[in-house]
Design an enzyme around this catalytic site. Structure first.
Site, PDB file in Angstrom:
ATOM      1  N   TYR A  51       0.819  -1.216   0.000  1.00  0.00           N
ATOM      2  CA  TYR A  51       0.000   0.000   0.000  1.00  0.00           C
ATOM      3  C   TYR A  51       0.855   1.271   0.000  1.00  0.00           C
ATOM      4  O   TYR A  51       0.395   2.324   0.453  1.00  0.00           O
ATOM      5  CB  TYR A  51      -0.935   0.006   1.209  1.00  0.00           C
ATOM      6  CG  TYR A  51      -2.236  -0.757   1.017  1.00  0.00           C
ATOM      7  CD1 TYR A  51      -3.144  -0.414   0.013  1.00  0.00           C
ATOM      8  CD2 TYR A  51      -2.594  -1.805   1.855  1.00  0.00           C
ATOM      9  CE1 TYR A  51      -4.343  -1.101  -0.156  1.00  0.00           C
ATOM     10  CE2 TYR A  51      -3.795  -2.496   1.703  1.00  0.00           C
ATOM     11  CZ  TYR A  51      -4.670  -2.131   0.688  1.00  0.00           C
ATOM     12  OH  TYR A  51      -5.857  -2.803   0.525  1.00  0.00           O
ATOM     13  N   ASN A 114     -13.013  -3.111   4.940  1.00  0.00           N
ATOM     14  CA  ASN A 114     -13.977  -3.258   3.844  1.00  0.00           C
ATOM     15  C   ASN A 114     -13.809  -4.547   3.037  1.00  0.00           C
ATOM     16  O   ASN A 114     -14.130  -4.608   1.862  1.00  0.00           O
ATOM     17  CB  ASN A 114     -13.978  -2.010   2.958  1.00  0.00           C
ATOM     18  CG  ASN A 114     -12.618  -1.720   2.357  1.00  0.00           C
ATOM     19  OD1 ASN A 114     -11.679  -2.490   2.554  1.00  0.00           O
ATOM     20  ND2 ASN A 114     -12.517  -0.634   1.613  1.00  0.00           N
ATOM     21  N   HIS A 117      -9.919  -6.258  -1.404  1.00  0.00           N
ATOM     22  CA  HIS A 117      -9.129  -5.346  -2.230  1.00  0.00           C
ATOM     23  C   HIS A 117      -9.215  -5.825  -3.662  1.00  0.00           C
ATOM     24  O   HIS A 117      -9.243  -7.020  -3.920  1.00  0.00           O
ATOM     25  CB  HIS A 117      -7.650  -5.351  -1.804  1.00  0.00           C
ATOM     26  CG  HIS A 117      -6.745  -4.776  -2.869  1.00  0.00           C
ATOM     27  ND1 HIS A 117      -6.520  -3.433  -2.978  1.00  0.00           N
ATOM     28  CD2 HIS A 117      -6.077  -5.368  -3.902  1.00  0.00           C
ATOM     29  CE1 HIS A 117      -5.733  -3.214  -4.041  1.00  0.00           C
ATOM     30  NE2 HIS A 117      -5.454  -4.369  -4.604  1.00  0.00           N
TER      31      HIS A 117
END
Ligand code: ATP
Ligand code: MG
Length: 140
Positions: A51, A114, A117
């Protein structure tokens, strides 16, 4: 239309909630083929490398701590328009804004956790796939 590859990660919250099979089923039902797959518990450094593009964001420490908090399932998906198709199945980054029936609408508690990815463009897909998979793992 073109055949593409994309990198998918089922994040630690998805693994904890036991929805790995359900999510992989959604990919396969949508016509995405699983070309390579592994379950790993990434270190914080490995996540920071993945990331790196978000290193200057306020949520970087939260994101990398979360992503290294438990095992994830990483896969390479292949199919027509695989990148956009996967992101359609995922839904918006913030689950509160995700369309009904998407993975994030169905399983995610909030934007910081969430569930999935997915690569966002052909160039990032290539970089992300190479970050986790050797060429020899992608021959089939
Ligand atoms: P991903 O890259 O994980 O597929 P995305 O492309 O939908 O998600 P990005 O903008 O690339 O979203 O952000 C990367 C990840 O950083 C998001 O999935 C989310 O987990 C986290 N993130 C983004 N915005 C926030 C925020 N405001 N607060 C906390 N976490 C966030
Ligand atoms: Mg992204």
């Amino acid at each position: 239309m073109s055949v593409e590859r994309t990198l998918s990660i089922i994040k630690p919250d998805g693994v904890k909630k036991s929805v790995v099979g359900n999510i992989l089923n959604r990919f396969e039902t949508a016509g995405l083929k699983i070309k390579a797959m592994k379950m790993v518990h990434l270190s914080k450094r490995e996540v920071e490398g993945f990331y790196a593009v978000h290193a200057d964001k306020g949520f970087f420490d939260e994101l990398t701590t979360f992503m290294s908090s438990g095992p994830v399932v990483i896969s390479v998906l292949e199919g027509e328009n695989a990148i956009a198709k996967n992101r359609e199945l995922m839904g918006a980054t913030d689950p509160k804004k995700a369309d009904p029936g998407t993975i994030r609408a169905d399983y995610s508690d909030y934007v910081g956790e969430n569930t999935v990815h997915g690569s966002d463009a052909p160039e990032t897909a290539a970089t992300e796939i190479a970050y986790f998979f050797a060429v020899t793992e992608l021959v089939n």
